[in-house]
Enzyme design. Structure first.
Site, PDB file in Angstrom:
ATOM      1  N   HIS A 190     107.819 -54.107 -59.410  1.00 59.32           N
ATOM      2  CA  HIS A 190     106.725 -54.447 -60.304  1.00 59.32           C
ATOM      3  C   HIS A 190     107.140 -54.190 -61.756  1.00 59.32           C
ATOM      4  CE1 HIS A 190     102.433 -55.349 -60.738  1.00 59.32           C
ATOM      5  NE2 HIS A 190     102.409 -54.453 -61.703  1.00 59.32           N
TER       6      HIS A 190
ATOM      7  N   TYR B  39      95.167 -58.179 -70.817  1.00 56.00           N
ATOM      8  CA  TYR B  39      95.229 -57.358 -69.602  1.00 56.00           C
ATOM      9  C   TYR B  39      93.826 -57.173 -69.034  1.00 56.00           C
ATOM     10  CZ  TYR B  39      96.523 -53.788 -66.263  1.00 56.00           C
ATOM     11  OH  TYR B  39      96.715 -53.092 -65.096  1.00 56.00           O
TER      12      TYR B  39
ATOM     13  N   SER C  72     100.467 -58.497 -63.826  1.00 54.58           N
ATOM     14  CA  SER C  72      99.707 -57.673 -62.879  1.00 54.58           C
ATOM     15  C   SER C  72      98.217 -58.010 -62.988  1.00 54.58           C
ATOM     16  CB  SER C  72      99.989 -56.193 -63.131  1.00 54.58           C
ATOM     17  OG  SER C  72      99.506 -55.388 -62.095  1.00 54.58           O
TER      18      SER C  72
ATOM     19  N   ASP D 210     108.133 -55.352 -55.059  1.00 54.95           N
ATOM     20  CA  ASP D 210     106.861 -54.975 -55.693  1.00 54.95           C
ATOM     21  C   ASP D 210     105.938 -54.372 -54.634  1.00 54.95           C
ATOM     22  OD1 ASP D 210     104.469 -54.764 -57.050  1.00 54.95           O
ATOM     23  OD2 ASP D 210     104.657 -56.703 -58.044  1.00 54.95           O
TER      24      ASP D 210
END
Length: 610
Positions: free
Chosen positions: A587, A389, A469, A552
């Site tokens: 999302h 991430y 993301s 999203d």
């Protein structure tokens, strides 16, 4: 070579701060044009044709469903003799708010289609009312309402513009502070007109204890004595700082000032700029619970108990191998959630601890540059998913994942990388992976891949990368900078066009993390790694699956569309570049079907199914 749908390739070139920036697929930014709609339909056909060839796709779906049917429950929130919990039963998509053992707010009853989600809830101090937020279709555009529990009737709302809004009730339950359209407001029940407290738009946190209201952003704090009519006092900070007035009337301060991994101080709310050192946690603090006699402090994998008066350390509950989640307290009792690779999030009282130990083989290793990798699975070489991430100070801690478990059960390894930009090592690590230093995040992830290959855990033909993301940006950057390292990549809801990211979704709110094109130095840093602009004709890119969601509102699907078109045009590889698009999802709401499709794709490309 794979044949791909034709996308109109523009000769659009712009001059930005003296640099030439090409944007050949600008036309795909508008999802509603007939050209884009036609292109999306052909991409759907391409994905469905490929997915239909995956003979193990439904096996993956069944196993992910089985591993996901575990249910969950939140730590309790008590108001007097009433106990509120959020529970998701096995096999149900959405959680239900319970009062004691009675369902109170059930999204499925409110909307039988299953598209409505309970985003947040906060009971009043006496437990007679609850403010709650709902959104539909994964768009996260929450509306806020107030339920009178005795009558079962709504007594206020719905109020729109309440995305991610905290709610802080006044002690008498007649009004509350909340965030609407990113402004702090005071709302009196039944009154259509709010009083604006802070008009500047920001991401605010709110809390009321006694007569004290605290308002926090990542860089600012306000404190208000509600027994007076005075406006909140602004207390600007030069470090991330959160303040709260405890039930004992003391001011508790969690700050990274002079302590990159965080420290806890105490003071007097009437003199809020004067603090005294109280507790130095063993790692970045994630929770603070003030009981009658002790204070509990949670970090990623520990809960320490301290004398409430002095802060003296009394005991530590070590949960190494797992993660501590939510920590709540009432009187002299406390509860926390625990999870690890095989244990779904489970609630324990503080005087209890998990008794099971993971029976999966796990390893913690580090690259020569200090990137920590958590490996689930046996030594290789074997098909491996590298997950990351690396943004917004968020930490990737051990957690239950049906996605990872299914992969490891099938014979693969699942690796999580703690890269800069994340919060695993505190504020310093986060700051080392933002704005002009964002390339450090990608360097760490690439170093992790090189380590796994050099140490024999996997090979380039067996290594896949995956991120969602901001993690989708991470994987897109890695595959464009070092495509030869990877067999496959999944970029889910990714940011890819970093020159125009501010113009859609929540991009404008992320300038502190990525920088802005309006600043020349920020622009050059963004252009240097922007994945969409790093795609080069004739390169043998790995297999790529981009996933995007029509509802999203954080990351606009335009990023996935443009990246897909660019890669399909450029790649010289026989490996596929595919777009999986869900028009009615939001999302990170893809669920079991999305997880199964990602696993089937990655298994096919890394040889796990062979």
């Amino acid at each position: 070579m794979q044949s791909y749908p034709c996308a109109e390739r523009l000769t659009l070139v712009e001059q930005v701060h003296g640099c030439t920036v090409a944007d050949p697929y600008r036309g795909l930014e508008d999802a509603e044009t007939p050209v884009t709609q036609r292109w999306l339909r052909t991409q759907d056909d391409l994905w469905l044709t490929y997915a239909g060839s995956l003979t193990t796709r439904f096996r993956w779906k069944n196993r992910v469903r089985q591993l996901s049917e575990v249910g969950s429950v939140s730590t309790p929130v008590r108001r007097g003799d009433r106990c509120f919990t959020l529970r998701r039963e096995s096999g149900r998509q959405h959680a239900v708010l319970f009062l004691d053992e009675t369902p109170l707010i059930d999204p499925k009853q409110l909307d039988p289609t299953g598209l409505t989600t309970l985003d947040a809830w906060q009971p009043s101090p006496d437990g007679t009312k609850v403010a709650f937020q709902l959104s539909r279709g994964g768009d996260e555009q929450s509306t806020l309402s107030v339920l009178d529990i005795a009558s079962g009737q709504l007594v206020d709302g719905p109020i729109d513009g309440c995305r991610y809004s905290p709610v802080a009730w006044l002690p008498d339950g007649t009004a509350f502070y909340y965030v609407r359209f990113r402004q702090v407001r005071r709302h009196t029940l039944g009154d259509p007109d709010d009083a604006t407290v802070l008009a500047d738009e920001a991401s605010y946190g709110l809390e009321i204890s006694g007569n004290w209201l605290t308002i926090c952003t990542p860089t600012d704090v306000w404190l208000a004595d509600l027994s007076t009519d005075a406006a909140p006092t602004h207390l600007p900070q030069d470090a991330t700082t959160i303040m709260s007035v405890g039930p004992d009337g003391r001011l508790y301060v969690v700050t990274t000032q002079d302590a990159p991994t965080g420290r806890i101080c105490v003071g007097d709310p009437t003199e809020p700029t004067v603090w005294h050192d109280y507790i130095q946690p063993d790692g970045p603090p994630t929770g603070l619970a003030i009981l009658d006699d002790v204070v509990l402090v949670s970090t990623a994998d520990k809960i320490s108990a301290h004398d409430r008066e002095t802060g003296r350390h009394l005991d530590t509950l070590d949960l190494a191998g797992g993660s501590v989640g939510s920590l709540t307290a009432h009187g002299n009792q406390a509860w926390y959630t625990y999870t690890d690779a095989i244990t779904p999030p489970t609630v324990y009282r503080y005087d209890d601890s998990p008794q099971t130990a993971p029976d999966l083989e796990t390893h913690t290793v580090s690259t020569s540059s200090g990137v920590e990798l958590r490996v689930i699975g046996k030594p290789g070489p074997r098909p491996t998913i590298l997950y990351g991430y690396g943004g917004f100070g968020q930490s990737l801690t051990p957690t239950y994942s049906a996605f990872a478990l299914a992969w490891v059960e099938a014979g693969g390894s699942f690796v999580t990388a703690a890269v800069r930009g994340g919060g695993e090592r505190g504020a310093t690590s986060h700051q080392a992976g933002i704005r002009h230093d964002k390339q450090n995040t990608f360097d760490d992830f690439i170093a992790a891949a090189e380590y796994l290959i050099s140490e024999g855990w996997t090979t380039p033909d067996q290594l896949a990368i995956c991120g969602e993301s901001n993690g989708g940006l991470l994987t897109a950057a890695a595959l464009t900078q070092r495509p030869e390292l990877f067999a496959a990549a999944v970029c889910s809801a990714p940011l890819t066009d970093m020159i125009r990211y501010e113009l859609s979704g929540l991009g404008e709110r992320w300038i502190a993390e990525y920088g802005t094109v309006q600043d020349a130095d920020d622009f050059r840093a963004l252009l240097a790694y922007s994945p969409y602009h790093r795609v080069v004709d004739g390169v043998k890119y790995p297999a790529v699956l981009l996933t995007a969601f029509g509802n999203d509102t954080r990351v606009d699907p335009l990023h996935a569309r443009k990246m897909c078109a660019a890669l399909q045009h450029a790649t010289a590889s026989t490996r596929p570049v595919l777009l999986r698009y869900e028009p009615d999802a939001g999302h990170a709401t893809g669920g079991i079907a999305l997880a199964a499709d990602m696993l089937a794709f990655l298994a096919d490309q890394t040889g796990l199914d062979r």
